[in-house]
Scaffold this motif. Sequence first.
Motif, PDB file in Angstrom:
ATOM      1  N   ARG A  94       5.932   8.140   5.705  1.00 45.61           N
ATOM      2  CA  ARG A  94       4.540   7.579   5.820  1.00 45.61           C
ATOM      3  C   ARG A  94       4.465   6.496   6.748  1.00 45.61           C
ATOM      4  O   ARG A  94       4.010   5.903   7.669  1.00 45.61           O
ATOM      5  CB  ARG A  94       4.531   8.133   4.440  1.00 45.61           C
ATOM      6  N   SER A 118       0.852  -1.648  -0.294  1.00 44.50           N
ATOM      7  CA  SER A 118      -0.462  -0.219  -0.334  1.00 44.50           C
ATOM      8  C   SER A 118       0.939   0.879   0.444  1.00 44.50           C
ATOM      9  O   SER A 118       0.245   2.834  -0.671  1.00 44.50           O
ATOM     10  CB  SER A 118      -0.730  -0.032   1.270  1.00 44.50           C
ATOM     11  N   HIS A 119       2.432   1.210   0.584  1.00 38.64           N
ATOM     12  CA  HIS A 119       3.273   2.120   0.263  1.00 38.64           C
ATOM     13  C   HIS A 119       4.364   1.945  -1.104  1.00 38.64           C
ATOM     14  O   HIS A 119       5.092   2.754  -1.472  1.00 38.64           O
ATOM     15  CB  HIS A 119       4.291   2.378   1.651  1.00 38.64           C
ATOM     16  N   ASN A 120       3.491   1.069  -1.872  1.00 31.31           N
ATOM     17  CA  ASN A 120       4.458   0.614  -3.148  1.00 31.31           C
ATOM     18  C   ASN A 120       6.247   0.733  -2.552  1.00 31.31           C
ATOM     19  O   ASN A 120       7.412   0.884  -2.985  1.00 31.31           O
ATOM     20  CB  ASN A 120       4.237   2.243  -3.586  1.00 31.31           C
TER      21      ASN A 120
HETATM   22  C1  LIG Z   1       1.211   3.765  -5.429  1.00 28.60           C
HETATM   23  O1  LIG Z   1       1.798   4.595  -6.976  1.00 28.60           O
HETATM   24  C2  LIG Z   1       0.783   4.100  -7.325  1.00 28.60           C
HETATM   25  C3  LIG Z   1       0.716   4.091  -8.821  1.00 28.60           C
HETATM   26  O2  LIG Z   1       2.086   4.731  -9.144  1.00 28.60           O
HETATM   27  C4  LIG Z   1       0.160   5.556  -6.958  1.00 28.60           C
HETATM   28  O3  LIG Z   1      -1.393   5.295  -7.429  1.00 28.60           O
HETATM   29  C5  LIG Z   1       0.109   6.375  -5.454  1.00 28.60           C
HETATM   30  O4  LIG Z   1      -0.423   7.066  -4.946  1.00 28.60           O
HETATM   31  C6  LIG Z   1       1.263   5.396  -4.954  1.00 28.60           C
HETATM   32  N1  LIG Z   1       1.026   5.437  -3.203  1.00 28.60           N
HETATM   33  C7  LIG Z   1       1.434   5.961  -2.274  1.00 28.60           C
HETATM   34  C8  LIG Z   1       1.660   5.623  -0.931  1.00 28.60           C
HETATM   35  O5  LIG Z   1       2.622   6.154  -2.763  1.00 28.60           O
END
Ligand SMILES: *[C@@H]1O[C@H](CO)[C@@H](O)[C@H](O)[C@H]1NC(C)=O
Length: 564
Positions: free
Chosen positions: A134, A108-110
Amino acid sequence: MARSYLLLASLISVACAIPNVERDTFVHVRRDSAPAGFVHVGAAPDSQVLTLRVGVAQSNTAGLIDALYSVSTPGSDQYGQHLSKEDVEALTAPTEATTASVQAWLSSHNVTFARATPAGDWLKLSVTVAQANRLLNTNFATFKNQATGKQTVRTLSYSLPTSLEGKITFVHPTTVFPIQPFGGKNLVFKPNSASKRAPDAAPQSCATEFTPTCLQELYGIPTTSTGQTSNVIAVSGFIDEFANQADLAAFLARFRTDIPSTTTFTTQLIDGGTNPQTRSEAGIEANLDTQYAIGVAGTVPVQFISVGPDNNDDIAGFLDILEFLSGESPVPTVLSTSYSFDEDELPFDLANSVCNAYAALGAQGTSIFFSSGDGGVSGGQSQSCTTFIPTFPSTCPFVTSVGATSGLNPEVAASFSSGGFSNLFPIPDYQASDVSAFLAGLGSTYAGLFNSSGRAFPDISAAGVDVEISWDTEFGTVDGTSCSTPILAGLFGLLNDELISVGKSPLGFLNPFLYANQDIFTDITSGTNPGCGTQGFSTEVGWDPVTGVGSPVYASLRTAAGLT
Ligand SMILES: *[C@@H]1O[C@H](CO)[C@@H](O)[C@H](O)[C@H]1NC(C)=O
Ligand SMILES: *[C@@H]1O[C@H](CO)[C@@H](O)[C@H](O)[C@H]1NC(C)=O
């Protein structure tokens, strides 16, 4: 000492006092302030990349510890039936549900991650400071070490989602500032001089210094091994301590003329480690550790594991060497480490995960030796203190902590031999009655200076004063629990060799065996370990927190181990 750590899972009021903390998080670890010597420089740059280790709760740590005791306690049905790597991983791997929730949180935090251990109970992730802030609801900052000028990115507190409570064991490095273990650079080499013990010493081979021959006679250690190849003594090397082969050859040519002077160790390099062979670059500690593992164990295979500067844990590579060993099969039968930390340098969550990783090795049959430290009751080295400072990993109940003796006839406690009681780990059953006997004799002396309900150390001891080594083309002596540790590693390596040669299991985790057989050791009953403005603890009849159960008698250990 401003190094107190608090686990604040339940203290919601404190969490609420910290700005920008989401409702559904809790403070996992916080510390009051940066350690002395570090100054706050400013917020860490958002784009700086951090490599973090995340501990994920194991599915069955209690089962691992039960299994460790079953295979290590004499008289148990399972005694000696060490677990396979797969058996251990079945206990240390997180449950699928736990793994899924941790993965969902990271995704969820990529954040991408990799397993740091095969079981997946330690993960490794690369994140930017912005992502880390974060993920952990915190604000990483840059701190400067005033002595070295080196900058480091840390935080004083971090939070986790409440949904992960109990599922994450540690996140590192976050609140632990870079620390160097004691051992290594602290050792002093004294070139040989004339002022040594009385020439009428017995054994005569111990008249001037402690050498392999002297130790063989003093402790009755055999001079031959059967060369079992599955029996490997691993020796840890940290912080640019290089073990020199030419110094070893000179040492063996002088003190072990009965084995080829080409007898040597294999080298395993991790974290960009190197082991350059320029003699002036040799480390006193690394030479001592390899020379006594081999000087005592002869032709038993010895592996030097050199952890390099690229360690990602900033605690000298203590996590990295465990990650390396978690991938090894079979594991070494002995692991000897002559480095230690003051226990209050590490928060419980991290120390406990490291300690459980030693349990995983012990369950597979590794005897793990750590030096107790050289500061008496003041910790890893002599320092000012208001309460006694225990050392880690010695306070982990799943390792064998080694203290030092001095002299002969009788051996007495070396005054620097660290010992005491943990503030993090409770007393294990195997030593409970011996420790209560000691405490009953101590009465109220030092009340308030140590935690009488903690795991007590050391467990055992061996010679640690006037120990002869070869270093940088010279011969001379060193003192320290760093000497006693590889001596015992070599001795137990020989015992394992004999056991394996007759089809028996190696001894593995030793402490239940040591305490169950404590009558067979040479009890050290003279000497104390001063520190913190006190005389320290006194040696007593039976176990004591200066020399443990005493020094070894090989013939009796053989019998106790079931050899005839
Ligand atoms: C994760 O990546 C997606 C697609 O690039 C983006 O829409 C989202 O805001 C990102 N989430 C975070 C928590 O950085
Ligand atoms: C003393 O040791 C016990 C057992 O490990 C622990 O629960 C307790 O918190 C310790 N007390 C202090 C003051 O450190």
